[in-house]
Write a protein that holds these residues in place. Sequence first.
Motif, PDB file in Angstrom:
ATOM      1  N   ASN A 174       3.522   1.438  -1.782  1.00 39.99           N
ATOM      2  CA  ASN A 174       2.804   2.624  -1.154  1.00 39.99           C
ATOM      3  C   ASN A 174       1.377   2.278  -1.416  1.00 39.99           C
ATOM      4  OD1 ASN A 174       2.110   4.496   0.692  1.00 39.99           O
ATOM      5  ND2 ASN A 174       3.056   6.323  -0.577  1.00 39.99           N
ATOM      6  N   THR A 184      -2.414   1.221   0.404  1.00 41.03           N
ATOM      7  CA  THR A 184      -3.248   1.408   1.545  1.00 41.03           C
ATOM      8  C   THR A 184      -4.535   0.461   1.343  1.00 41.03           C
ATOM      9  OG1 THR A 184      -2.434   3.703   2.095  1.00 41.03           O
ATOM     10  CG2 THR A 184      -4.671   2.999   3.150  1.00 41.03           C
ATOM     11  N   HIS A 235       0.677  -1.819   2.675  1.00 42.46           N
ATOM     12  CA  HIS A 235       1.420  -1.268   3.633  1.00 42.46           C
ATOM     13  C   HIS A 235       0.957  -0.427   4.689  1.00 42.46           C
ATOM     14  CE1 HIS A 235       3.194  -1.696  -0.522  1.00 42.46           C
ATOM     15  NE2 HIS A 235       4.190  -2.678   0.187  1.00 42.46           N
ATOM     16  N   LYS A 236      -0.256   0.024   4.446  1.00 41.01           N
ATOM     17  CA  LYS A 236      -1.139   0.600   5.609  1.00 41.01           C
ATOM     18  C   LYS A 236      -2.739   0.076   5.569  1.00 41.01           C
ATOM     19  CE  LYS A 236       1.536   4.812   4.246  1.00 41.01           C
ATOM     20  NZ  LYS A 236       1.971   3.947   2.849  1.00 41.01           N
ATOM     21  N   ILE A 274       2.694  -1.913  10.049  1.00 46.33           N
ATOM     22  CA  ILE A 274       1.590  -1.530   9.042  1.00 46.33           C
ATOM     23  C   ILE A 274       0.522  -0.569   9.921  1.00 46.33           C
ATOM     24  CG2 ILE A 274      -0.530  -2.111   7.918  1.00 46.33           C
ATOM     25  CD1 ILE A 274       0.672  -4.762   7.245  1.00 46.33           C
ATOM     26  N   PRO A 275       0.917   0.822   9.688  1.00 46.31           N
ATOM     27  CA  PRO A 275       0.147   1.639  10.311  1.00 46.31           C
ATOM     28  C   PRO A 275      -1.299   1.425  10.211  1.00 46.31           C
ATOM     29  CG  PRO A 275       1.948   2.612   9.197  1.00 46.31           C
ATOM     30  CD  PRO A 275       1.918   1.508   8.850  1.00 46.31           C
ATOM     31  N   SER A 321       2.676  -1.725  15.159  1.00 48.86           N
ATOM     32  CA  SER A 321       2.092  -1.126  13.922  1.00 48.86           C
ATOM     33  C   SER A 321       1.087   0.106  14.660  1.00 48.86           C
ATOM     34  CB  SER A 321       0.875  -2.135  13.454  1.00 48.86           C
ATOM     35  OG  SER A 321       1.620  -3.359  12.597  1.00 48.86           O
ATOM     36  N   SER A 367      -2.328   7.924   3.693  1.00 52.54           N
ATOM     37  CA  SER A 367      -2.208   6.915   2.568  1.00 52.54           C
ATOM     38  C   SER A 367      -0.759   7.382   1.928  1.00 52.54           C
ATOM     39  CB  SER A 367      -3.283   6.832   1.480  1.00 52.54           C
ATOM     40  OG  SER A 367      -3.286   8.021   0.737  1.00 52.54           O
ATOM     41  N   GLY A 424       1.839   7.644   6.041  1.00 51.15           N
ATOM     42  CA  GLY A 424       1.874   6.842   7.038  1.00 51.15           C
ATOM     43  C   GLY A 424       1.425   7.687   8.423  1.00 51.15           C
TER      44      GLY A 424
END
Length: 544
Positions: free
Chosen positions: A182, A184, A209-210, A313-314, A408, A476, A479
């Motif tokens: 997790n 960001t 991942h973000k 990936i947001p 995304s 973060s 998402g």
Amino acid sequence: MSTIVTLDLPQGKIMGEKVILSHEKLYYKFFGIPYAKPPVGSLRFQNPQPLEHFPKELLDCTKQPNSSLQFNAFTKEVTGSEDCLYLNVYSPDVTSENKFPVIVYIHGGGFMTGYGNRHILYPKFLIEENVILVTVNYRLGAFGFLSLPDGGISGNYGLKDQQLALKWIQENITSFNGDPKNVTLFGQSAGAASAHFHFLCNESRKYFHKLICHSGLATMEWAISQNAQEKAFKLAECLGFTGNAVDTAHFLQKFENSHELIASMYKVLSKEERGHFLRLPFGPVIESPNSEKPFITKNPIDIIKTEQFAESIPIIMGYTSQEGIMLMAYSSKTVEEIDLDLSCLIPSTICEPESHQCKNIVNKVRKFYFNGKSIEDVSKLCEALGDICFVVDFHKTVELHNEYQSQSPLYCFKFAYDGKLNFYKVRYKYEHIKGACHGDELYYLFYPNEAAEHVQPSEQDLQMVKTLCKVWTSFSKYGNPTPDKKEKCSENIDFVWNPLSKLENKKFSFDCLEIDNKFAIVKDPDGERVEFWKQLLFETKRNY
């Protein structure tokens, strides 16, 4: 009040501090953790090398690390060191069994200046939301971005430093109670463009991942260096050497006076480049596929259009309402000089300077922004500069992502809040212009140690801090930037911030979170100004 603590990592043992923040809230800080071998000597202009073991049995991580060697445009001094590949970690708790979400921050500075150190990026506000923050120093200027491929210097070393730092974080963050699943990636300005480059790089995408991008994207004109090899030759000439590519690369690699090298960087800009805004001596380049571990080998726009990334990936991306204040602050031209020659506002990619077409465009720009008159309202000049260097490319990129990267989720914002923590606008002495300058939003997320000594934030400012940190850390963690009802902290959070919806066979339009005294969802921010430039580009047969 702080207490010394130690932590075991695969590379060795480090010493940091446990600090009481407020209300008995604790956090742990570790400064100057090396994530690569020092890029000095034979490692100058080389890809970063992993560091297997720390240089000491117990590494003191209680002091601020070196920043990258850089030239300070305000003080005219060279500061920092070539030995600069360090990161800082702030964790709410290294003893808990809980794993915290991780935010990795890449600083801005036009790929030429900046650092991730505490007196600018102190995460007092973010830590209270139970996230880990990692800030990264990376090579800047010529040391990070000089490119002379014919001499074996491929470039993009600053981006490759960041990539190795992301890999290091994946492998080590569990030791700080971070969740490697997790992560960001967050950047502002050139740091945001860097973060966007990582989104477009298959190797980097494995490590986060973000994504959060403030006032910078890889698709913006200034994010890709032009005529990079010519600039490398020019730098060597400024330092007293002329030769072929191989000999020039050898000269630059061995040149001992690193301060002189850094101080000479801006001399590589041509007269035309110096006459325009946001022309950077060194920055990212598109590498040859034959380079050693190339970072990026295609134009970012082409990657967005053609690469089908499997991972979702947001993304949060946005800009401030008065980006152009920063450009005026650093400009060598006065308002009067700009008024006499508005062609300096027109990107060279649109038309040839001094051409009939350029004069026609200048007339249209003067009519649109200044009612066909001389510049009387400096805020309109700042708007024009911000549009040219940031806003138009932002809108274009949002549209591209919506069409080609819709897997995304994309959330857009515009930061317009004008409060006492808008320190960049104050620093540049443009307080009389309403809105937010480039970088002003950062001090509502990071505690401004130096400047805060002289400022008493209003209740509304503190509420903005609380709300912005809640929204950004919600993203973060989950998402989704709209906090859960249980976590909503203020009357400001009375909105639902949804990702863009993909439009099929319709004119593109998008919703955007406008952050001002209130948070509100608006449609197509600054749309009239963007349409002006779209039409101008169409008329000049340039792609929007």
